[in-house]
Write an enzyme that holds these catalytic residues in place. Sequence first.
Site, PDB file in Angstrom:
ATOM      1  N   ARG A  48       0.806  -1.215   0.000  1.00  0.00           N
ATOM      2  CA  ARG A  48       0.000   0.000   0.000  1.00  0.00           C
ATOM      3  C   ARG A  48       0.844   1.272   0.000  1.00  0.00           C
ATOM      4  O   ARG A  48       0.683   2.119  -0.867  1.00  0.00           O
ATOM      5  CB  ARG A  48      -0.943   0.021   1.199  1.00  0.00           C
ATOM      6  CG  ARG A  48      -1.897   1.216   1.168  1.00  0.00           C
ATOM      7  CD  ARG A  48      -2.765   1.299   2.400  1.00  0.00           C
ATOM      8  NE  ARG A  48      -3.641   0.152   2.526  1.00  0.00           N
ATOM      9  CZ  ARG A  48      -4.480  -0.012   3.564  1.00  0.00           C
ATOM     10  NH1 ARG A  48      -4.511   0.890   4.535  1.00  0.00           N
ATOM     11  NH2 ARG A  48      -5.256  -1.075   3.626  1.00  0.00           N
ATOM     12  N   HIS A  79      -8.274  -4.059  -7.469  1.00  0.00           N
ATOM     13  CA  HIS A  79      -7.988  -3.312  -6.233  1.00  0.00           C
ATOM     14  C   HIS A  79      -9.268  -3.178  -5.415  1.00  0.00           C
ATOM     15  O   HIS A  79      -9.993  -2.186  -5.542  1.00  0.00           O
ATOM     16  CB  HIS A  79      -7.433  -1.930  -6.588  1.00  0.00           C
ATOM     17  CG  HIS A  79      -6.741  -1.236  -5.455  1.00  0.00           C
ATOM     18  ND1 HIS A  79      -5.529  -1.642  -4.941  1.00  0.00           N
ATOM     19  CD2 HIS A  79      -7.085  -0.141  -4.731  1.00  0.00           C
ATOM     20  CE1 HIS A  79      -5.157  -0.846  -3.975  1.00  0.00           C
ATOM     21  NE2 HIS A  79      -6.090   0.078  -3.819  1.00  0.00           N
ATOM     22  N   TYR A 102     -17.898  12.912 -14.184  1.00  0.00           N
ATOM     23  CA  TYR A 102     -17.825  14.075 -15.066  1.00  0.00           C
ATOM     24  C   TYR A 102     -16.524  14.137 -15.857  1.00  0.00           C
ATOM     25  O   TYR A 102     -16.486  14.733 -16.937  1.00  0.00           O
ATOM     26  CB  TYR A 102     -17.963  15.371 -14.256  1.00  0.00           C
ATOM     27  CG  TYR A 102     -19.275  15.493 -13.523  1.00  0.00           C
ATOM     28  CD1 TYR A 102     -20.476  15.493 -14.214  1.00  0.00           C
ATOM     29  CD2 TYR A 102     -19.306  15.614 -12.133  1.00  0.00           C
ATOM     30  CE1 TYR A 102     -21.679  15.605 -13.544  1.00  0.00           C
ATOM     31  CE2 TYR A 102     -20.510  15.727 -11.451  1.00  0.00           C
ATOM     32  CZ  TYR A 102     -21.694  15.721 -12.157  1.00  0.00           C
ATOM     33  OH  TYR A 102     -22.877  15.825 -11.496  1.00  0.00           O
TER      34      TYR A 102
END
Length: 748
Positions: free
Chosen positions: A37, A83, A128
């Site tokens: 990570r 993931h 968007y």
Amino acid sequence: MTDDLFRATFHGFEQIPLREYAERAYLDYSMYVVLDRALPFIGDGLKPVQRRIIYAMSELGLAATAKPKKSARTVGDVIGKYHPHGDSACYEAMVLMAQPFSYRYPLIDGQGNFGSSDDPKSFAAMRYTESKLAPIADVLLGELTQGTVDWTANFDGTLEEPAWMPARLPHLLLNGTTGIAVGMATDVPPHNLNEIVSACVRLLDDPDASVRDLCEHVRGPDYPTGAEIITPAADLQALYETGLGNLRTRAVYVRENGNIVITELPHQASPGKVIEQIANQMRAKKLPWLEDLRDESDHANPTRIVLVPRSNRVDVEQLMGHLFATTDLEKSFRVNMNVIGLDGRPQVKNLRQLLSEWLGFRQTTVTRRLQHRLEKVERRLHLLEGLLIVFLNLDEVIRIIRSEDEPKPALIARFQLSEEQADYILDTKLKQLARLEEMKLRGEQDELDLERDRLIATLGSKAKLKKLIKDELLADAKKYGDARRSPLVARQAAQALDETELVASEPMTVVLSVKGWVRAAKGHDIDATAVSYREGDGLLAAVRTRSNQQVAFIDSTGRSYSTTVHTLPSARGNGEPLTGRFAPPAGAAFEAIASGEADTRLVIASSHGYGFVTRFDNLTGRNKAGKALLSLSDGGHALQPATVADAASDRIVAVTSAGHILAFALADLPELDKGKGNKIIEIPKAKRGTEKVVAVAAVPEGGKLLVRSGARTMTLAFRDLEPYLGSRGSRGGLLPRGWQKVDGLSVE
């Protein structure tokens, strides 16, 4: 539930102490955070989430030449296939790789609102925005399908994903990274691609090159902004030798028509925050040198902050030095090059270790790529041999295929083919077999023979392998490299100016009222008695000072409080209560006021006739609760301090409410930092409840003492004090009849 039923229901569990279980679980979690990570892999410089985003976009066909797709499409693929974490965290990691002000070499080409340097997290929702890979992402993906990486199963075992990317450049140093793991962190700054490649070439040519040698090529980090890196070269070299350290960056400004224009800000510095920091100082009257502040940033000029000085006499360098020290115009960055090495372990590495280990990774990658290509070439040559046999015996091959029930064994037996060749021939369409041309096959065979020889020669020679790696590095540098953005300028760290240095020195008169309200009037010719006061209030004391000096107030408990004069409210109004600025003890009232330079010497005295000499600096401090100064006994109060002009010849004069006045040499009164002090004038024991010291004064040689009694004032020259001379602590003389009710003393 009975014990028998419990044992019959649950099988195969392990009983271990809670402490052991907690240790094991926390260690597993820690290793996951460190390796999967927070810390990047030295090979491709990516964290797992970044690697999966890049790979998912390549699988979606979002190459640099393709049409972009909605970011939500990419995020959905990433979290659904590779993931299994939150979509917001994944999208934020994706946005970061698309922000040109965050990444030195952005890996993603974003279309839409991907945030701004003023607020990097102001990006639009993923539904968007659209995105695709940037051209430089090919450096990570270009060799992915050429047998260069290991593949691992995804989280649910249904797909495979690359364990790392076959990076052609040391991406870790190009874009840098930050991360916080368990018990460790990483902070690798970004660098210039050309400089890093140059250092890699140097290390290939000279494997024994030291960090000092490599620093001839890598001069320092290179951030996305054009802010100056002001860390000295020696400190940068020490940073690269240890992998740990700090560096400072500073904004760039120019002069335009008398104004100061800031054109570049440090990495991750928000223009809005910088403007707010400067504006706050202006509102607090801590930047009187500035008249105006404007933000003129636009698309053509992403950073343009205009500072308007009050006059052309303002020392710009001094002003900017103060702003560098007190705002984000100068920032410090921590460097901690802690990465996961090729051995799978985290370690802090210096520049040489990083580059040499990456070159080892690159050499392995290129070897695997060449070996993979060699295998493909040899397989193709093997198939071409079969095709040539078909061409030379086309009629016989067709006859076998048409007449034999099992043509494959027949072909193998007739022409001594391998199974792979036989399968390839049988899979080839008859139409293609008919068009085969011997010259074309022979030409391809000759080309592949030459390529095979080159591959074998390269794989068998370390020198040729190094040359290939070097040529590829230089080719990528030519294609993707650019000029350095962050200039390296050795400068001293900025120092904040003292508040008094920032304020113009103007004459001021500070007025303190009986009820503890304070204000400051411009000039020394102010009649403090004529100033308007709130109903029921009046003048207590006034002191002449300057706007850049400190003013101190003494309360009825003997504590002293201070502030700068220019921060006090104007005398046009009623001022402000000191209790709003300071925190005196409950019930305490302010009784005296003083001002001056730090070395100005004052006589501090109480109404009980005790006092001492001290420097004005002992009255000042930053604590709102003040500081202990004068020890007062019950019923005593602080007198207005008297300023000492010359220690050699000054005379201390004290007068009581009964008209007794005493003058003595200043040298007879000790100098202390705080306390009760020594006896100044004697007050008989029988009169201590009714008689008190009214005032003290320090009269210089040649000066005049003014004794105020009601509306009248008596002037005593320096020589007129001789009848009242005596030893410190004596009773002194009595003023003339009619002047024994003294209201105060002053000196001219």
